[in-house]
Design a protein around this motif. Structure first.
Motif, PDB file in Angstrom:
ATOM      1  N   SER A 295       1.019  -0.981  -0.151  1.00 58.74           N
ATOM      2  CA  SER A 295      -0.421   0.455   0.082  1.00 58.74           C
ATOM      3  C   SER A 295       0.776   1.144  -0.028  1.00 58.74           C
ATOM      4  O   SER A 295       1.655   1.445   0.414  1.00 58.74           O
ATOM      5  CB  SER A 295      -0.826  -0.022   1.522  1.00 58.74           C
ATOM      6  OG  SER A 295      -1.729  -0.972   1.296  1.00 58.74           O
TER       7      SER A 295
ATOM      8  N   THR B   7       0.310   5.606   0.044  1.00 60.21           N
ATOM      9  CA  THR B   7      -0.908   6.849   0.195  1.00 60.21           C
ATOM     10  C   THR B   7      -0.196   8.486  -0.801  1.00 60.21           C
ATOM     11  O   THR B   7       0.618   8.894  -0.083  1.00 60.21           O
ATOM     12  CB  THR B   7      -1.586   7.233   1.790  1.00 60.21           C
ATOM     13  OG1 THR B   7      -1.984   5.831   2.235  1.00 60.21           O
ATOM     14  CG2 THR B   7      -2.714   8.340   1.918  1.00 60.21           C
TER      15      THR B   7
ATOM     16  N   ALA C 257      -8.691   8.229 -10.159  1.00 57.21           N
ATOM     17  CA  ALA C 257     -10.076   8.396  -9.464  1.00 57.21           C
ATOM     18  C   ALA C 257     -10.649  10.008  -9.424  1.00 57.21           C
ATOM     19  O   ALA C 257      -8.831  10.894  -9.628  1.00 57.21           O
ATOM     20  CB  ALA C 257     -10.023   8.562  -8.544  1.00 57.21           C
TER      21      ALA C 257
ATOM     22  N   ASP D 233     -12.376  13.630  -6.794  1.00 57.98           N
ATOM     23  CA  ASP D 233     -13.784  13.676  -5.453  1.00 57.98           C
ATOM     24  C   ASP D 233     -14.291  14.484  -6.600  1.00 57.98           C
ATOM     25  O   ASP D 233     -13.322  16.142  -6.625  1.00 57.98           O
ATOM     26  CB  ASP D 233     -12.568  13.826  -4.942  1.00 57.98           C
ATOM     27  CG  ASP D 233     -13.516  14.152  -3.317  1.00 57.98           C
ATOM     28  OD1 ASP D 233     -13.959  15.140  -3.601  1.00 57.98           O
ATOM     29  OD2 ASP D 233     -14.002  13.480  -2.670  1.00 57.98           O
TER      30      ASP D 233
ATOM     31  N   THR E 188     -17.591  10.641  -5.926  1.00 57.96           N
ATOM     32  CA  THR E 188     -16.653  10.559  -6.400  1.00 57.96           C
ATOM     33  C   THR E 188     -16.737   8.897  -7.803  1.00 57.96           C
ATOM     34  O   THR E 188     -17.160   8.499  -7.803  1.00 57.96           O
ATOM     35  CB  THR E 188     -15.168   9.199  -5.215  1.00 57.96           C
ATOM     36  OG1 THR E 188     -16.392   8.269  -5.029  1.00 57.96           O
ATOM     37  CG2 THR E 188     -15.074  10.540  -4.075  1.00 57.96           C
TER      38      THR E 188
ATOM     39  N   TYR F 243     -14.035   6.368 -10.781  1.00 58.64           N
ATOM     40  CA  TYR F 243     -12.474   5.438 -10.296  1.00 58.64           C
ATOM     41  C   TYR F 243     -12.562   5.424 -11.753  1.00 58.64           C
ATOM     42  O   TYR F 243     -13.689   4.795 -12.015  1.00 58.64           O
ATOM     43  CB  TYR F 243     -13.097   4.453  -9.119  1.00 58.64           C
ATOM     44  CG  TYR F 243     -13.073   5.218  -7.982  1.00 58.64           C
ATOM     45  CD1 TYR F 243     -14.145   5.498  -7.303  1.00 58.64           C
ATOM     46  CD2 TYR F 243     -11.666   5.235  -7.352  1.00 58.64           C
ATOM     47  CE1 TYR F 243     -13.413   5.874  -5.297  1.00 58.64           C
ATOM     48  CE2 TYR F 243     -11.532   5.666  -5.776  1.00 58.64           C
ATOM     49  CZ  TYR F 243     -12.996   6.325  -5.272  1.00 58.64           C
ATOM     50  OH  TYR F 243     -12.609   6.297  -4.046  1.00 58.64           O
TER      51      TYR F 243
ATOM     52  N   LYS G   6     -10.957   0.355  -9.085  1.00 52.46           N
ATOM     53  CA  LYS G   6     -12.421   0.034  -8.474  1.00 52.46           C
ATOM     54  C   LYS G   6     -11.574  -0.575  -6.480  1.00 52.46           C
ATOM     55  O   LYS G   6     -11.660  -1.987  -7.081  1.00 52.46           O
ATOM     56  CB  LYS G   6     -13.242  -0.355  -8.701  1.00 52.46           C
ATOM     57  CG  LYS G   6     -13.562   1.270  -9.573  1.00 52.46           C
ATOM     58  CD  LYS G   6     -14.963   0.699 -10.296  1.00 52.46           C
ATOM     59  CE  LYS G   6     -15.342   1.863 -10.842  1.00 52.46           C
ATOM     60  NZ  LYS G   6     -16.674   1.757 -11.869  1.00 52.46           N
TER      61      LYS G   6
ATOM     62  N   ARG H 109      -9.967  -1.169  -4.774  1.00 49.78           N
ATOM     63  CA  ARG H 109      -8.589  -1.087  -4.288  1.00 49.78           C
ATOM     64  C   ARG H 109      -8.011   0.191  -4.117  1.00 49.78           C
ATOM     65  O   ARG H 109      -7.088   0.711  -2.580  1.00 49.78           O
ATOM     66  CB  ARG H 109      -7.775  -1.683  -5.419  1.00 49.78           C
ATOM     67  CG  ARG H 109      -7.284  -3.479  -5.814  1.00 49.78           C
ATOM     68  CD  ARG H 109      -6.590  -3.912  -6.963  1.00 49.78           C
ATOM     69  NE  ARG H 109      -6.540  -2.657  -8.282  1.00 49.78           N
ATOM     70  CZ  ARG H 109      -5.328  -1.961  -8.006  1.00 49.78           C
ATOM     71  NH1 ARG H 109      -4.055  -1.960  -7.611  1.00 49.78           N
ATOM     72  NH2 ARG H 109      -5.146  -1.325  -9.344  1.00 49.78           N
TER      73      ARG H 109
ATOM     74  N   THR I 220      -8.584   4.308  -3.218  1.00 46.66           N
ATOM     75  CA  THR I 220      -9.763   5.411  -2.404  1.00 46.66           C
ATOM     76  C   THR I 220      -9.739   6.609  -2.796  1.00 46.66           C
ATOM     77  O   THR I 220      -8.216   7.075  -2.193  1.00 46.66           O
ATOM     78  CB  THR I 220      -9.507   4.838  -1.049  1.00 46.66           C
ATOM     79  OG1 THR I 220     -10.638   3.588  -0.700  1.00 46.66           O
ATOM     80  CG2 THR I 220     -11.062   5.640  -0.185  1.00 46.66           C
TER      81      THR I 220
ATOM     82  N   PHE J 101     -10.169  11.009  -0.924  1.00 48.23           N
ATOM     83  CA  PHE J 101     -10.348  11.181  -0.521  1.00 48.23           C
ATOM     84  C   PHE J 101      -9.686  12.755  -0.222  1.00 48.23           C
ATOM     85  O   PHE J 101      -9.030  12.899  -0.692  1.00 48.23           O
ATOM     86  CB  PHE J 101     -10.493  10.703   1.203  1.00 48.23           C
ATOM     87  CG  PHE J 101      -9.331  10.150   1.581  1.00 48.23           C
ATOM     88  CD1 PHE J 101      -8.222   8.839   1.306  1.00 48.23           C
ATOM     89  CD2 PHE J 101      -8.503  10.734   2.749  1.00 48.23           C
ATOM     90  CE1 PHE J 101      -7.361   9.258   1.917  1.00 48.23           C
ATOM     91  CE2 PHE J 101      -7.239  10.627   3.476  1.00 48.23           C
ATOM     92  CZ  PHE J 101      -6.569   9.480   3.177  1.00 48.23           C
TER      93      PHE J 101
ATOM     94  N   GLN K  51      -5.130   7.083  -1.213  1.00 46.00           N
ATOM     95  CA  GLN K  51      -5.085   5.378  -0.517  1.00 46.00           C
ATOM     96  C   GLN K  51      -5.525   4.719  -1.880  1.00 46.00           C
ATOM     97  O   GLN K  51      -6.183   4.310  -2.538  1.00 46.00           O
ATOM     98  CB  GLN K  51      -6.221   5.643   0.322  1.00 46.00           C
ATOM     99  CG  GLN K  51      -5.304   4.120   0.868  1.00 46.00           C
ATOM    100  CD  GLN K  51      -4.541   3.942   1.758  1.00 46.00           C
ATOM    101  OE1 GLN K  51      -4.317   4.919   2.480  1.00 46.00           O
ATOM    102  NE2 GLN K  51      -3.456   2.875   1.526  1.00 46.00           N
TER     103      GLN K  51
END
Length: 120
Positions: free
Chosen positions: A16, A18, A48, A50, A56, A58, A63, A65, A67, A69, A80
């Motif tokens: 992962s 961010t 992605a 917003d 939102t 993607y 999708k 996996r 996010t 924000f 993320q």
């Protein structure tokens, strides 16, 4: 107005990361914020977005996996990224539609790319 992206790096498959992107300078408000990516030899694609209205969207490939924000108080958007796969390797760019004043139209601004490499 400037967008400063950060958070890229080398990660193993399944890992992962961010990413973050902060807007700075003088402006009235930010409308939509988003992330794009461009892999070597490929066109830049939307990852992605917003819209600042609770909506939102993607890319199908991320999708479930990734996010997106945002923290409006910090004028910052985050991405993320979980369960990363080698195909996610790319330069990631943030963008934002920003109103410089209360009466001006919005302009699209871009941050510098931040490289994400997914490899074992």
């Amino acid at each position: 107005v400037q967008l400063q992206a950060s958070g890229g790096g080398l990660v193993q498959p399944g890992g992962s990361l961010t990413l973050s992107c902060a807007a700075s300078g003088s402006f009235f408000s930010i409308n939509s914020m988003g992330w794009y990516r461009q892999a070597p030899g490929k066109q830049r694609e939307l990852v992605a977005q917003d819209t600042n209205g609770g909506t939102t969207k993607y890319a199908d490939s991320v999708k479930g996996r990734f996010t997106i924000f945002r923290d409006n108080a910090k004028s910052t958007v985050y991405l993320q990224m979980n369960s990363l796969i080698p195909e996610d390797t790319a330069d990631y760019y943030c963008s934002a539609d920003i109103f410089r004043t209360s009466v001006s139209g919005k302009n699209t601004y871009w941050g510098q790319g931040t490289l994400v490499t997914v490899s074992s």
